[in-house]
Design a protein around this motif. Structure first.
Motif, PDB file in Angstrom:
ATOM      1  N   GLU A  67     -15.514  -7.460 -36.775  1.00 27.40           N
ATOM      2  CA  GLU A  67     -17.093  -6.937 -36.687  1.00 27.40           C
ATOM      3  C   GLU A  67     -17.176  -5.642 -35.774  1.00 27.40           C
ATOM      4  O   GLU A  67     -17.829  -4.724 -36.514  1.00 27.40           O
ATOM      5  N   GLU A  68     -16.282  -5.404 -34.956  1.00 25.59           N
ATOM      6  CA  GLU A  68     -16.344  -4.361 -34.266  1.00 25.59           C
ATOM      7  C   GLU A  68     -15.540  -3.073 -34.938  1.00 25.59           C
ATOM      8  O   GLU A  68     -15.885  -2.036 -34.961  1.00 25.59           O
ATOM      9  N   ALA A  69     -14.527  -3.752 -35.526  1.00 24.69           N
ATOM     10  CA  ALA A  69     -13.758  -2.609 -36.334  1.00 24.69           C
ATOM     11  C   ALA A  69     -14.774  -2.014 -37.781  1.00 24.69           C
ATOM     12  O   ALA A  69     -14.410  -0.971 -37.729  1.00 24.69           O
ATOM     13  N   LEU A  70     -15.430  -3.063 -38.248  1.00 27.59           N
ATOM     14  CA  LEU A  70     -16.213  -2.576 -39.166  1.00 27.59           C
ATOM     15  C   LEU A  70     -17.449  -1.523 -38.847  1.00 27.59           C
ATOM     16  O   LEU A  70     -17.642  -0.510 -39.415  1.00 27.59           O
ATOM     17  N   GLN A  71     -17.912  -1.797 -37.640  1.00 24.83           N
ATOM     18  CA  GLN A  71     -18.958  -1.058 -37.047  1.00 24.83           C
ATOM     19  C   GLN A  71     -18.425   0.331 -36.714  1.00 24.83           C
ATOM     20  O   GLN A  71     -18.780   1.481 -36.928  1.00 24.83           O
ATOM     21  N   GLU A  72     -17.102   0.249 -36.147  1.00 21.65           N
ATOM     22  CA  GLU A  72     -16.536   1.706 -35.750  1.00 21.65           C
ATOM     23  C   GLU A  72     -16.307   2.449 -37.196  1.00 21.65           C
ATOM     24  O   GLU A  72     -16.602   3.602 -37.373  1.00 21.65           O
ATOM     25  N   MET A  73     -15.851   1.797 -38.279  1.00 22.87           N
ATOM     26  CA  MET A  73     -15.613   2.473 -39.586  1.00 22.87           C
ATOM     27  C   MET A  73     -16.894   3.200 -40.139  1.00 22.87           C
ATOM     28  O   MET A  73     -16.870   4.137 -40.757  1.00 22.87           O
ATOM     29  N   ARG A  74     -17.587   2.232 -39.888  1.00 22.70           N
ATOM     30  CA  ARG A  74     -19.037   2.585 -40.602  1.00 22.70           C
ATOM     31  C   ARG A  74     -19.676   3.971 -39.780  1.00 22.70           C
ATOM     32  O   ARG A  74     -20.164   4.832 -40.436  1.00 22.70           O
ATOM     33  N   GLN A  75     -19.515   3.825 -38.693  1.00 28.83           N
ATOM     34  CA  GLN A  75     -19.966   4.961 -37.810  1.00 28.83           C
ATOM     35  C   GLN A  75     -19.164   6.245 -37.774  1.00 28.83           C
ATOM     36  O   GLN A  75     -19.685   7.340 -38.326  1.00 28.83           O
ATOM     37  N   LYS A  76     -17.635   6.091 -38.018  1.00 28.84           N
ATOM     38  CA  LYS A  76     -16.925   7.045 -38.493  1.00 28.84           C
ATOM     39  C   LYS A  76     -17.055   7.773 -39.846  1.00 28.84           C
ATOM     40  O   LYS A  76     -17.021   9.059 -39.827  1.00 28.84           O
TER      41      LYS A  76
END
Length: 79
Positions: A67-76
């Motif tokens: 979930e954290e990795a997906l959130q980082e990718m969405r922000q990036k």
């Protein structure tokens, strides 16, 4: 061996989608393959290298919460 493909190999090569292994005096000398086959081979090698790196990261504890990795990718990537 001559750097040019010997003429006797051309009909065999044109009729086949297989890789042709050429040896000289019983020793491997050359491999002849279609560019499409080579590209697939190189892609497969790249995937194997990435999988090996991912496995190494996993075994050394370098993991992240999905979930954290997906959130980082969405922000990036602003998605």
């Amino acid at each position: 061996m001559n750097s040019k493909i010997p003429m006797q190999f051309l009909p065999m090569y044109e009729e086949s989608s297989e890789t042709i292994y050429v040896n000289e005096n019983g020793y491997d000398d050359m491999v002849i393959m279609r560019m499409k086959t080579y590209d697939k081979y190189m892609l497969r090698q790249e995937i194997y290298q990435k999988l090996a790196a991912a496995e190494e990261n996993f075994h050394s504890g370098k993991t992240a919460d999905v979930e954290e990795a997906l959130q980082e990718m969405r922000q990036k990537y602003h998605v």
